[in-house]
Design an enzyme around this catalytic site. Structure first.
Site: not given
Length: 178
Positions: A59-61
């Protein structure tokens, strides 16, 4: 103290809660080259400060890639993604993912940004890292947009954040932003 969720479980946030119309605290984070990056305050351009738990998660990527893509469309706006990742890991991520249109910084040393903006996770399995949040700061250093994602595993409202970033540029730019 705000509350957010990690897969439905409540986690408490600690630090100084900031809100829209507050002056954005000036803090220092560590760049991928170990340089010091100043975030917040009056910069003469708008800032989009994105906090994520770790760039080493799907999700962060995805969020970093999306903001990198959108940053190329914004004028007079500096986009900074902040995590607790070590600078070396951030550098690898940026090289692998082709992240070139935004800055990445780490809050791993003192958690100064996470504490100053009230996004430091206080308890649970992710205690000690930053919650997923977006702050838009106008050229005069005032917070004009804030989103702390209710569910850490979900991406923010890109459309609202990017619109706020465009609105925050309605001031003259001193030319110092990249």
């Amino acid at each position: 103290m705000a509350v957010t969720h990690l897969k439905g479980e409540e986690v408490k946030l600690t630090g100084n809660e900031v809100n829209v119309s507050d002056v954005a605290p000036i803090v220092k984070i560590v760049g991928q080259d170990l340089s010091e990056i100043e975030v917040g305050g009056e910069k003469g351009c708008a800032q989009v400060v994105v906090t994520v738990p770790s760039l080493d998660t799907p999700v962060c990527a995805a969020e970093a890639r999306k903001f990198n893509e959108e940053a190329t469309k914004l004028e007079d706006v500096e986009v900074i993604v902040v995590s607790m990742d070590l600078p070396f890991a951030m550098g690898r991520f940026c090289t692998t993912e082709g992240i070139e249109s935004l800055k990445v910084g780490s809050d791993f040393r003192s958690k100064e940004l996470s504490k100053a903006y009230g996004v430091l996770i206080e308890d649970g399995v992710l205690a000690g890292i930053a919650a997923r949040a977006v702050f838009v700061i106008d050229a005069s250093g005032v917070i004009t947009y804030k989103e702390i994602c209710n569910e850490i595993t979900e991406e923010p409202n890109y459309e609202a954040a990017l619109e706020a970033a465009k609105d925050a540029t309605n001031t003259s730019c001193c030319g110092t932003c990249q």
